[in-house]
Write an enzyme that holds these catalytic residues in place. Structure first.
Site, PDB file in Angstrom:
ATOM      1  N   LYS A 113       0.884  -1.167   0.000  1.00  0.00           N
ATOM      2  CA  LYS A 113       0.000   0.000   0.000  1.00  0.00           C
ATOM      3  C   LYS A 113       0.925   1.221   0.000  1.00  0.00           C
ATOM      4  O   LYS A 113       1.200   1.821   1.035  1.00  0.00           O
ATOM      5  CB  LYS A 113      -0.923  -0.026   1.226  1.00  0.00           C
ATOM      6  CG  LYS A 113      -2.091   0.931   1.122  1.00  0.00           C
ATOM      7  CD  LYS A 113      -3.108   0.645   2.213  1.00  0.00           C
ATOM      8  CE  LYS A 113      -4.174   1.725   2.292  1.00  0.00           C
ATOM      9  NZ  LYS A 113      -5.021   1.817   1.113  1.00  0.00           N
TER      10      LYS A 113
HETATM   11  N1  PPE Z   1      -7.525  -1.567  -3.104  1.00  0.00           N
HETATM   12  C1  PPE Z   1      -7.001  -0.322  -3.018  1.00  0.00           C
HETATM   13  C2  PPE Z   1      -6.282   0.229  -4.188  1.00  0.00           C
HETATM   14  C3  PPE Z   1      -7.153   0.412  -1.838  1.00  0.00           C
HETATM   15  O1  PPE Z   1      -6.619   1.628  -1.749  1.00  0.00           O
HETATM   16  C4  PPE Z   1      -7.876  -0.140  -0.759  1.00  0.00           C
HETATM   17  C5  PPE Z   1      -8.064   0.636   0.511  1.00  0.00           C
HETATM   18  C6  PPE Z   1      -8.407  -1.448  -0.900  1.00  0.00           C
HETATM   19  C7  PPE Z   1      -8.202  -2.127  -2.080  1.00  0.00           C
HETATM   20  C8  PPE Z   1      -9.148  -2.133   0.215  1.00  0.00           C
HETATM   21  O2  PPE Z   1      -8.272  -2.477   1.269  1.00  0.00           O
HETATM   22  P1  PPE Z   1      -8.765  -2.589   2.788  1.00  0.00           P
HETATM   23  O3  PPE Z   1      -9.025  -1.195   3.255  1.00  0.00           O
HETATM   24  O4  PPE Z   1      -7.650  -3.236   3.489  1.00  0.00           O
HETATM   25  O5  PPE Z   1     -10.010  -3.404   2.787  1.00  0.00           O
HETATM   26  N2  PPE Z   1      -8.154   2.040   0.357  1.00  0.00           N
HETATM   27  C9  PPE Z   1      -7.927   2.923   1.471  1.00  0.00           C
HETATM   28  C10 PPE Z   1      -7.680   4.337   1.031  1.00  0.00           C
HETATM   29  C11 PPE Z   1      -8.853   5.225   0.752  1.00  0.00           C
HETATM   30  C12 PPE Z   1      -8.439   6.669   0.532  1.00  0.00           C
HETATM   31  O6  PPE Z   1      -9.100   7.373  -0.272  1.00  0.00           O
HETATM   32  O7  PPE Z   1      -7.490   7.144   1.174  1.00  0.00           O
HETATM   33  C13 PPE Z   1      -8.993   2.757   2.534  1.00  0.00           C
HETATM   34  O8  PPE Z   1     -10.082   2.250   2.252  1.00  0.00           O
HETATM   35  O9  PPE Z   1      -8.721   3.123   3.668  1.00  0.00           O
END
Ligand code: PPE
Length: 306
Positions: free
Chosen positions: A158
């Site tokens: 991330k």
């Molecule tokens: N894919 C991506 C590209 C992504 O950024 C997130 C989280 C996910 C999948 C889902 O991951 P999880 O949160 O572990 O279920 N995106 C984060 C960032 C949002 C933002 O705008 O800043 C979040 O949901 O916190």
């Protein structure tokens, strides 16, 4: 945005407005940072709990490992710092944003011995895709931007730099009148959205993208587990955009987006055009779980008091 009083900065608690860095910070120029997004909820009994805090801190350290960013904190120390930041801000419910980044030192792509800095901010954050989205679902388009090839950027990290791709797709989708974009991988299969993983449901079978070009979402893994425990079949398998067009249901998962139904993709109505029964079932279970009403998953909650 809604601010809070303090930000945790390299082990110290500093006032929000004093949490600043130099403009020649390496990460600002080259994207050399890894971050997390975590949510804390007020539970049914009035206590607060962070959802899968340990897993998020573990992922932060894994992201840093992938990018060779040396974070000088253990998982336990990061967990404690997140809780401390919530408590010092008296935040009973909200979003937690830790970020470790390559700081100011030498300029140039090579990060060398520039210091690695870590901050943790918390703030109240409501429904990410709008208040109505959770109930009614959102309108989505396939992006003209492909998701990264697995050897172009490290998709399992991330990493801040990865989000340039998300930003391009998000701006395009918003300006074209949609709520969110779904990106295809370089082989043309559905990958993920700008900040969410994607699921589809067809003939009672739930499908989600395998862990290849996507971030390994913690909400994704939670929903897979919840669904399987409820007796659904969940397949982690590649699928194409036209399979989404003819799905009975589709939804996104993410910490910020929680579990958001998709009601339209590329002007094709998905199923009945509103959250379907499986989506609603999983959404209900998900919210029960994060709010401590599902004792089976009590181990996912890190309780704290403000
Ligand atoms: N894919 C991506 C590209 C992504 O950024 C997130 C989280 C996910 C999948 C889902 O991951 P999880 O949160 O572990 O279920 N995106 C984060 C960032 C949002 C933002 O705008 O800043 C979040 O949901 O916190």
């Amino acid at each position: 945005m809604q601010t809070t009083q303090f930000i945790w900065f390299d082990g110290k608690t500093v006032p929000w407005e004093h949490a600043q860095v130099h403009v020649l910070t390496h990460a600002l120029h080259y994207g050399s940072a890894v971050f997390e997004g975590i949510r804390a909820y007020v539970c049914a009994d009035g206590a607060s709990a962070v959802f899968r805090l340990e897993d998020h801190c573990k992922r932060l350290l894994n992201s840093a490992k992938i990018l060779r960013i040396k974070v000088p904190y253990s998982e336990d120390a990061l967990v404690a710092a997140c809780v401390e930041t919530l408590k010092v801000n008296k935040l009973a419910e909200g979003y937690i944003r830790p970020i470790s980044f390559v700081g100011y030192g030498e300029m140039g792509v090579y990060p060398g011995s520039n210091p690695v800095r870590t901050i943790i901010a918390v703030w109240p954050w409501g429904a990410y895709l709008g208040a109505e989205a959770l109930e009614k679902g959102i309108r989505v388009k396939i992006s003209s931007f492909a998701r990264m090839h697995v050897n172009t950027l490290m998709t399992k990290a991330k990493a801040s730099g990865n989000y340039i791709n998300s930003i391009l797709a998000k701006i395009e989708a918003k300006e074209d009148g949609y709520d969110e974009a779904v990106m295809l991988d370089v082989n043309g299969f559905v990958s993920e959205a700008t900040g969410e993983n994607i699921f589809i449901v067809r003939d009672g079978i739930i499908k989600t993208t395998p862990w290849t070009s996507i971030l390994g979402g913690i909400t994704r893994s939670s929903v897979i587990r919840l669904a399987r425990d409820l007796g659904y079949t969940v397949e982690e398998q590649q699928f194409t955009r036209d399979e989404v067009y003819i799905a009975d249901e589709a939804f996104f998962t993410g910490t910020a987006a929680e579990l958001t139904p998709i009601r339209e993709l590329d002007r094709r109505t998905i199923g009945a055009g509103h959250a379907g029964s499986v989506t609603k079932h999983l959404q209900k279970e998900f919210f029960r779980t994060v709010k401590g009403e599902n004792p089976k998953y009590a181990g996912w909650l890190h309780h704290y008091t403000v």
